[in-house]
Design an enzyme around this catalytic site. Structure first.
Site, PDB file in Angstrom:
ATOM      1  N   ASP A  44      -6.697   5.339  -3.870  1.00 31.58           N
ATOM      2  CA  ASP A  44      -7.035   3.962  -3.526  1.00 31.58           C
ATOM      3  C   ASP A  44      -8.452   3.904  -2.973  1.00 31.58           C
ATOM      4  O   ASP A  44      -8.959   4.882  -2.420  1.00 31.58           O
ATOM      5  CB  ASP A  44      -6.071   3.427  -2.462  1.00 31.58           C
ATOM      6  CG  ASP A  44      -4.663   3.201  -3.002  1.00 31.58           C
ATOM      7  OD1 ASP A  44      -4.514   3.100  -4.230  1.00 31.58           O
ATOM      8  OD2 ASP A  44      -3.727   3.137  -2.187  1.00 31.58           O
ATOM      9  N   LYS A  66      -7.026  -1.006  -4.971  1.00 33.94           N
ATOM     10  CA  LYS A  66      -6.446  -1.451  -3.708  1.00 33.94           C
ATOM     11  C   LYS A  66      -7.520  -1.645  -2.662  1.00 33.94           C
ATOM     12  O   LYS A  66      -7.944  -0.722  -1.988  1.00 33.94           O
ATOM     13  CB  LYS A  66      -5.375  -0.503  -3.189  1.00 33.94           C
ATOM     14  CG  LYS A  66      -4.604  -1.118  -2.000  1.00 33.94           C
ATOM     15  CD  LYS A  66      -3.492  -0.202  -1.542  1.00 33.94           C
ATOM     16  CE  LYS A  66      -2.722  -0.816  -0.397  1.00 33.94           C
ATOM     17  NZ  LYS A  66      -1.691   0.060   0.143  1.00 33.94           N
ATOM     18  N   ASP A  99      -0.326   5.352   5.696  1.00 34.99           N
ATOM     19  CA  ASP A  99       0.940   6.020   5.411  1.00 34.99           C
ATOM     20  C   ASP A  99       1.549   5.411   4.144  1.00 34.99           C
ATOM     21  O   ASP A  99       1.573   4.176   4.007  1.00 34.99           O
ATOM     22  CB  ASP A  99       1.910   5.838   6.584  1.00 34.99           C
ATOM     23  CG  ASP A  99       3.226   6.545   6.335  1.00 34.99           C
ATOM     24  OD1 ASP A  99       3.370   7.697   6.774  1.00 34.99           O
ATOM     25  OD2 ASP A  99       4.121   5.950   5.689  1.00 34.99           O
ATOM     26  N   MET A 180      -4.650  -6.045   7.389  1.00 35.33           N
ATOM     27  CA  MET A 180      -5.479  -6.875   6.531  1.00 35.33           C
ATOM     28  C   MET A 180      -5.521  -8.306   7.065  1.00 35.33           C
ATOM     29  O   MET A 180      -5.312  -9.285   6.340  1.00 35.33           O
ATOM     30  CB  MET A 180      -4.959  -6.857   5.092  1.00 35.33           C
ATOM     31  CG  MET A 180      -5.037  -5.489   4.437  1.00 35.33           C
ATOM     32  SD  MET A 180      -6.740  -4.922   4.270  1.00 35.33           S
ATOM     33  CE  MET A 180      -6.501  -3.300   3.559  1.00 35.33           C
TER      34      MET A 180
END
Length: 264
Positions: A44, A66, A99, A180
């Site tokens: 990512d 991502k 994670d 986010m």
């Protein structure tokens, strides 16, 4: 880059590896070992600089996106790419920021691989909330103040509106970690104060947590409802709750001001 020769007729494996919040030093030993023997790494954009260097020079590196909840490849395409590589006999590392099991779609990937009989292993990583809290020197729980920590993502599936249960989240004896959260900061502030969480509740916004360009911004729920947070365009985590108040006071006494650079 070239890949290692595949195992004729053999099925490889997939390891879902948590890359942590950014600092390569925060990787687990198991993660380093998995990267060291990888034939292909699907990574990512949130993976920190230097972590990909731990894979062999011969390992193929494939970016699958991502960033701020958006993928350069649809999840179904990522699933297919993982299984295709494993069915060629390769050792695949699916490298995820933080994670794998926390807002990382690991469950969907495991289900896909299980259905095809492909061996899959999960190596946990330090999730952003824990990394950012440690970097800022604060505890997310505190005896007599905060008895629980709740992880919330501010991004749902494509087209899904951000409408959490504010009454459930507005626990004065808990700490919230909003992943986010920059774009939804005003909505978070308005939702929580509207659910009777005090407007003076401390908020710490951490941008690019555990990276050389980490920045921290102190505010309150009430101010955030009006002004949002001053973070830039990097991934930003919001930490909210009374457990933060002593750290906020210490930073204020130290003259850190509203904005602090990591390491300062």
């Amino acid at each position: 880059m070239a890949t290692r020769a595949s195992s004729p007729g053999g099925v490889g494996s997939v390891t879902l590896v948590g890359a942590g919040p950014g600092d390569p030093d925060l990787l687990t030993v198991a993660a380093v070992k998995a990267l060291a023997v990888a034939d292909v790494v699907l990574f990512d954009h949130l993976v920190g600089d230097g972590i990909l260097d731990l894979a062999p020079p011969t390992a193929e590196r494939i970016g699958v996106g991502k960033r701020s909840g958006r993928h350069s490849l649809p999840q179904e395409a990522i699933n297919t790419l993982m299984s295709q590589q494993a069915l060629l006999g390769r050792r695949v590392v699916r490298l995820k920021g933080g994670d794998p099991m926390i807002f990382g779609r690991a469950g969907e990937e495991i289900d896909h691989l299980d259905a095809l009989g492909i061996p899959v292993r999960v190596i946990p990583g330090i999730t952003a909330a824990l990394g950012c809290a440690a970097s800022a020197g604060l505890s997310l729980t505190k005896r007599g103040v905060s008895r629980a920590v709740t992880f919330v993502t501010a991004h749902g599936r494509d087209g899904e509106r951000f409408e959490p249960d504010w009454a459930r989240l507005a626990d004065p004896q808990g700490t919230l970690a909003i992943y986010m959260g920059r774009e939804q900061a005003r909505a978070v502030g308005a939702g929580l104060t509207g659910a009777d969480l005090p407007a003076d509740t401390p908020v710490l916004a951490v941008e690019n947590g555990c990276r050389p360009d980490e920045r921290r911004f102190w505010t309150t729920l009430g101010a955030m409802a009006t002004d949002g947070v001053a973070a830039g365009k990097g991934p930003t985590l919001l930490l909210i709750g009374e457990a933060l108040r002593s750290r906020e006071a210490a930073d204020s006494l130290a003259g850190a001001g509203a904005v602090m650079m990591a390491g300062e």
